[in-house]
Design an enzyme around this catalytic site. Structure first.
Site, mmCIF file in Angstrom:
data_model
loop_
_atom_site.group_PDB
_atom_site.id
_atom_site.type_symbol
_atom_site.label_atom_id
_atom_site.label_comp_id
_atom_site.label_asym_id
_atom_site.label_seq_id
_atom_site.Cartn_x
_atom_site.Cartn_y
_atom_site.Cartn_z
ATOM 1 N N ASP A 1 -3.873 2.340 -5.116
ATOM 2 C CA ASP A 1 -2.534 2.293 -4.507
ATOM 3 C C ASP A 1 -2.249 1.023 -3.712
ATOM 4 O OD1 ASP A 1 -3.891 2.710 -2.083
ATOM 5 O OD2 ASP A 1 -2.331 4.037 -1.314
ATOM 6 N N GLU A 2 -2.970 -0.041 -4.023
ATOM 7 C CA GLU A 2 -2.850 -1.266 -3.227
ATOM 8 C C GLU A 2 -2.840 -2.509 -4.100
ATOM 9 O OE1 GLU A 2 -5.797 -2.415 0.178
ATOM 10 O OE2 GLU A 2 -6.441 -0.634 -0.886
ATOM 11 N N ASP B 1 0.869 -1.190 0.000
ATOM 12 C CA ASP B 1 0.000 0.000 0.000
ATOM 13 C C ASP B 1 0.901 1.233 0.000
ATOM 14 O OD1 ASP B 1 -3.100 0.707 1.603
ATOM 15 O OD2 ASP B 1 -1.668 2.191 0.893
#
Ligand code: TTP
Ligand code: MG
Length: 361
Positions: free
Chosen positions: A108-109, A8
């Site tokens: 974003d992960e 993340d």
């Protein structure tokens, strides 16, 4: 036994902004989704860790963040979504190369299954995770946090434990030590709704949840969820890491003023269709269905859609179709004043031609 990483990026949108303008690095930075209605209407998208020291959070109204920070030197920036999407795309392609199986879960992960690559060895996994952090930093200048575990659940909990710039391994044998004292909401799957139910039963930590009778938990949360959350509290999870095709791409905006005038509203469809079109092409898809989403000044959502027998092959077609749908909607004569308008594309298929051309370039 599996080994899985959860990655993340740290304060993603705000960190991108700091990189773009390094003078922001020592300042309080708040990235905002301005709705454009009044000067400060809208919500906080994210903020850097300096801002978080003052309690600034994603989803907080902008006026409230400004009030909290009124005596501080804080920088409020509008979101630049295209830029974050582009950087996210670059990073995801980089991460994919480190994995046996790869699954992006948000902008974003991502989860990376690396069992084979590291010969089922956690020490190797830690080395690989460090290498990944270095690669992401070298390529995009961004820090991330990584969790390593025998399943997605423990990897995800791990990535959140030592943010920012963390690297946390949770082995099955360490579940009790690491999870017991954490509040129940740190367990993926325990959202606000379930937390409230658990709080009412006096269950505040994951340890207390693990000790709670599973049959009573099923009565409280329902059979399936009760069972899943019970297993999660023990650090157990069998979910595979697998790439899912997105089901749709969409984009929606708020108009500067509510309107029932076709010309006024339809102008915004050019940009919306252009954005949806380029996202889909960048991701390597074709699609057969187009939908128009409209939110009226009564806040009710109306949708209209059209499905073709063949994939849509040029941008002008999606503009023409959505304009026709808009016309139909306005002609229905329901005194509709439009507040928000959006375009979605679905019934996606992989654009194999484009992929094969790209792979030769
Ligand atoms: P997160 O990973 O939840 O947050 P973050 O990366 O900003 O911070 P952290 O270090 O805690 O991971 O979300 C990723 C991005 O998604 C975030 O930078 C901005 C966006 N976002 C929103 O726009 N609104 C939201 O409510 C949330 C949670 C995120
Ligand atoms: Mg993040």
């Amino acid at each position: 036994m599996r080994i899985i990483l959860h990655i993340d990026l740290d304060y993603f949108f705000a960190q991108v902004e700091e990189n773009l303008n390094p003078s922001l690095k020592n300042k309080i930075v708040v990235v905002c989704v301005f709705s454009g209605r009044t000067k400060d209407s809208g919500v906080v998208s994210t903020s850097n860790y300096k801002a978080r020291e003052y309690g600034i959070k994603s989803g907080m109204p902008i006026y409230l963040a400004k009030k909290i920070l009124k005596d501080k030197e804080a920088v409020f920036l509008p979101v630049n979504h295209d830029l974050y999407e582009e950087i996210s795309h670059q990073i995801m392609e980089l991460l994919r190369n480190f994995a046996d199986n790869f699954e992006q879960v948000s902008i974003d992960e991502a989860y990376l299954e690396i069992t084979k690559r590291v010969n089922k060895k956690f020490e190797e996994a830690q080395k690989l995770a460090k290498l990944i952090k270095e690669s992401v930093f070298e390529k995009e200048g961004l820090t991330c946090s990584i969790g390593i575990g025998p399943n997605k659940l423990l990897a995800k909990i791990g990535s959140d434990l030592n943010k920012p710039n963390g690297l946390t391994l949770i082995k099955s044998s360490e579940v009790k030590d690491v999870l017991s004292d954490l509040p129940t909401e740190k367990l993926p799957g325990v959202g606000r709704k379930y937390k409230k139910i658990l709080d009412n039963e006096g269950i505040n930590t994951i340890g207390e949840l693990a000790a709670f009778d599973v049959n009573n938990l099923k009565l409280l949360l329902g059979k399936k969820i009760g069972e899943r959350i019970h297993r999660a509290s023990l650090g157990l999870d069998d979910e595979p890491v697998k790439e899912e095709l997105p089901k749709q791409f969409s984009k929606i905006i708020t108009l500067k003023e509510d309107s029932d005038n076709f010309d006024n509203v339809s102008n915004s469809l050019n940009g919306l269709c252009g954005d949806v079109w380029s996202t889909i092409k960048d991701e390597g898809f074709n699609f057969k269905s187009v939908g128009l989403i409209v939110v009226g000044d009564d806040l009710k959502i109306r949708t209209k859609s059209k499905t073709l027998s063949h994939p849509i092959v040029n941008k002008e077609d999606i503009i023409r179709i959505t304009k026709d749908l808009l016309k139909e909607l306005l002609e229905e004569g329901t005194n509709l004043k439009i507040r928000r308008i959006g375009v979605k594309s679905y019934n996606l298929v992989k654009d194999l031609d484009q992929r094969s051309i790209d792979s030769y370039l």
